[in-house]
Design a protein around this motif. Structure first.
Motif, PDB file in Angstrom:
ATOM      1  N   MET A   1    -104.089  38.519 -93.837  1.00 28.98           N
ATOM      2  CA  MET A   1    -105.275  39.232 -93.367  1.00 28.98           C
ATOM      3  C   MET A   1    -105.734  40.208 -94.441  1.00 28.98           C
ATOM      4  O   MET A   1    -105.004  41.138 -94.789  1.00 28.98           O
ATOM      5  CB  MET A   1    -104.953  39.973 -92.067  1.00 28.98           C
ATOM      6  CG  MET A   1    -104.648  39.051 -90.892  1.00 28.98           C
ATOM      7  SD  MET A   1    -104.180  39.947 -89.390  1.00 28.98           S
ATOM      8  CE  MET A   1    -102.497  40.414 -89.808  1.00 28.98           C
ATOM      9  N   VAL A   4    -106.005  43.965 -93.244  1.00 25.43           N
ATOM     10  CA  VAL A   4    -104.809  44.624 -92.716  1.00 25.43           C
ATOM     11  C   VAL A   4    -103.814  44.824 -93.849  1.00 25.43           C
ATOM     12  O   VAL A   4    -103.505  43.887 -94.581  1.00 25.43           O
ATOM     13  CB  VAL A   4    -104.166  43.799 -91.578  1.00 25.43           C
ATOM     14  CG1 VAL A   4    -102.813  44.382 -91.188  1.00 25.43           C
ATOM     15  CG2 VAL A   4    -105.080  43.765 -90.367  1.00 25.43           C
ATOM     16  N   ALA A  18     -97.593  42.067 -92.319  1.00 29.69           N
ATOM     17  CA  ALA A  18     -98.225  41.818 -91.021  1.00 29.69           C
ATOM     18  C   ALA A  18     -98.239  40.327 -90.691  1.00 29.69           C
ATOM     19  O   ALA A  18     -99.285  39.684 -90.602  1.00 29.69           O
ATOM     20  CB  ALA A  18     -99.637  42.384 -91.017  1.00 29.69           C
ATOM     21  N   ILE A  33    -100.317  49.212 -86.762  1.00 27.36           N
ATOM     22  CA  ILE A  33    -101.002  48.341 -87.714  1.00 27.36           C
ATOM     23  C   ILE A  33    -101.949  49.185 -88.568  1.00 27.36           C
ATOM     24  O   ILE A  33    -102.820  49.881 -88.045  1.00 27.36           O
ATOM     25  CB  ILE A  33    -101.782  47.231 -86.999  1.00 27.36           C
ATOM     26  CG1 ILE A  33    -100.830  46.393 -86.132  1.00 27.36           C
ATOM     27  CG2 ILE A  33    -102.497  46.343 -88.006  1.00 27.36           C
ATOM     28  CD1 ILE A  33     -99.689  45.745 -86.886  1.00 27.36           C
ATOM     29  N   TYR A  35    -104.875  49.465 -91.381  1.00 24.45           N
ATOM     30  CA  TYR A  35    -106.008  48.684 -91.866  1.00 24.45           C
ATOM     31  C   TYR A  35    -106.502  49.177 -93.226  1.00 24.45           C
ATOM     32  O   TYR A  35    -106.325  50.334 -93.588  1.00 24.45           O
ATOM     33  CB  TYR A  35    -107.176  48.765 -90.870  1.00 24.45           C
ATOM     34  CG  TYR A  35    -106.906  48.108 -89.547  1.00 24.45           C
ATOM     35  CD1 TYR A  35    -107.250  46.782 -89.324  1.00 24.45           C
ATOM     36  CD2 TYR A  35    -106.311  48.819 -88.496  1.00 24.45           C
ATOM     37  CE1 TYR A  35    -107.014  46.175 -88.096  1.00 24.45           C
ATOM     38  CE2 TYR A  35    -106.072  48.215 -87.271  1.00 24.45           C
ATOM     39  CZ  TYR A  35    -106.429  46.900 -87.083  1.00 24.45           C
ATOM     40  OH  TYR A  35    -106.181  46.298 -85.873  1.00 24.45           O
ATOM     41  N   PRO A  65    -106.494  42.676 -85.685  1.00 28.39           N
ATOM     42  CA  PRO A  65    -105.498  42.135 -86.623  1.00 28.39           C
ATOM     43  C   PRO A  65    -105.343  40.624 -86.542  1.00 28.39           C
ATOM     44  O   PRO A  65    -104.289  40.099 -86.176  1.00 28.39           O
ATOM     45  CB  PRO A  65    -104.220  42.858 -86.201  1.00 28.39           C
ATOM     46  CG  PRO A  65    -104.382  43.015 -84.724  1.00 28.39           C
ATOM     47  CD  PRO A  65    -105.844  43.295 -84.510  1.00 28.39           C
ATOM     48  N   LYS A 121    -102.527  35.282 -81.833  1.00 29.80           N
ATOM     49  CA  LYS A 121    -101.415  35.448 -82.773  1.00 29.80           C
ATOM     50  C   LYS A 121    -100.368  34.343 -82.597  1.00 29.80           C
ATOM     51  O   LYS A 121     -99.737  33.917 -83.566  1.00 29.80           O
ATOM     52  CB  LYS A 121    -100.767  36.828 -82.600  1.00 29.80           C
ATOM     53  CG  LYS A 121    -101.695  38.007 -82.871  1.00 29.80           C
ATOM     54  CD  LYS A 121    -102.377  37.940 -84.223  1.00 29.80           C
ATOM     55  CE  LYS A 121    -101.446  38.191 -85.383  1.00 29.80           C
ATOM     56  NZ  LYS A 121    -102.196  38.247 -86.674  1.00 29.80           N
ATOM     57  N   TYR A 209     -99.418  44.095 -82.113  1.00 35.62           N
ATOM     58  CA  TYR A 209    -100.814  43.657 -82.161  1.00 35.62           C
ATOM     59  C   TYR A 209    -101.541  43.874 -80.840  1.00 35.62           C
ATOM     60  O   TYR A 209    -102.766  43.940 -80.795  1.00 35.62           O
ATOM     61  CB  TYR A 209    -100.877  42.171 -82.535  1.00 35.62           C
ATOM     62  CG  TYR A 209    -100.338  41.874 -83.899  1.00 35.62           C
ATOM     63  CD1 TYR A 209    -100.911  42.442 -85.039  1.00 35.62           C
ATOM     64  CD2 TYR A 209     -99.231  41.042 -84.083  1.00 35.62           C
ATOM     65  CE1 TYR A 209    -100.402  42.172 -86.290  1.00 35.62           C
ATOM     66  CE2 TYR A 209     -98.725  40.774 -85.332  1.00 35.62           C
ATOM     67  CZ  TYR A 209     -99.315  41.348 -86.450  1.00 35.62           C
ATOM     68  OH  TYR A 209     -98.829  41.084 -87.696  1.00 35.62           O
ATOM     69  N   GLU A 212    -103.676  46.963 -80.433  1.00 31.51           N
ATOM     70  CA  GLU A 212    -104.876  46.912 -81.245  1.00 31.51           C
ATOM     71  C   GLU A 212    -106.041  46.316 -80.481  1.00 31.51           C
ATOM     72  O   GLU A 212    -107.193  46.664 -80.703  1.00 31.51           O
ATOM     73  CB  GLU A 212    -104.610  46.102 -82.522  1.00 31.51           C
ATOM     74  CG  GLU A 212    -103.548  46.687 -83.424  1.00 31.51           C
ATOM     75  CD  GLU A 212    -103.902  48.069 -83.936  1.00 31.51           C
ATOM     76  OE1 GLU A 212    -105.085  48.294 -84.272  1.00 31.51           O
ATOM     77  OE2 GLU A 212    -103.005  48.926 -84.020  1.00 31.51           O
TER      78      GLU A 212
END
Length: 212
Positions: A1, A4, A18, A33, A35, A65, A121, A209, A212
């Motif tokens: 990502m 991230v 991540a 997380i 960023y 994420p 995810k 995650y 988020e």
């Protein structure tokens, strides 16, 4: 990502790549997380957002994420309406008050957002099974969103869980394990099973995650 940087332990500060199946720090701490907001700012402008047709939580994907190539989940989660409530605002001594109606999410739960993230995810991780422990709402939300995406679910519930919620889980095709014990014992059993069988972990206290 690209947007991230990493997951960072809120207790000891250790950082982790991540990866999709990220859980907790080795010290037991929850991961936050982190960023790259400069990267996000360059791509997510007011003009881009204004012209985006997506009407779900994935409208804001640069602030979530997930990988750039990850497809939105099948059910429309998010974009639920806000209602202004002037009488309640007056009763509470507030200038203006809005109430967000998350009952319009697919399983009538605000937890659909976290469950949609878990499904996304899990897909990134190549998982075909998602599991969690729950007293009801998170479980039914997961079961519904996972079923729509063609994923299987194993749900661990304490025996005191409402029968209506258990029925909803079974309607969505989840495998339900009723645990004769407390929620803490139910959670521990789900954790052991997830670790043993390699299922994707939707437990909110474990998966960074979901918040988020």
């Amino acid at each position: 990502m690209k947007h991230v940087k990493y997951g960072k332990c809120v207790r000891c500060g250790k950082t982790y790549a991540a990866v999709p199946d990220l859980t907790t720090c080795e010290c037991g701490g929850i991961l936050d997380i982190i960023y790259d907001y400069e990267s996000i700012k360059a791509r997510l402008t007011k003009e881009v957002l204004a012209n985006r047709a997506e009407r779900s939580m994935w409208r804001y994907r640069e602030l979530l994420p997930i990988e750039e190539t990850t497809a939105p989940t099948p059910l429309r989660v998010g974009w639920s309406p806000l209602y202004e409530e002037p009488r309640l605002a007056e009763a509470l001594g507030l200038g203006r008050l809005y109430v967000k109606d998350d009952g319009q999410n697919p399983t009538a739960s605000l937890k659909d957002r976290a469950s949609a993230m878990a499904v996304a995810k899990a897909r990134e991780a190549g998982a075909r099974v998602i599991a969690c422990s729950s007293t009801g709402n998170a479980a039914s939300s997961l079961a519904g969103n996972a079923a729509a995406a063609g994923l299987s679910t194993y749900i661990f519930v304490p025996s005191r869980a409402p029968k209506g919620k258990v029925a909803q889980l079974m309607t969505f095709g989840a495998t339900v394990i009723s645990v004769q014990g407390s929620y803490e014992e139910t959670f521990e059993l789900s954790k052991q099973a997830i670790d043993k069988w390699g299922w994707y972990n939707r437990n909110a206290a474990i998966n960074p995650y979901l918040s988020e």
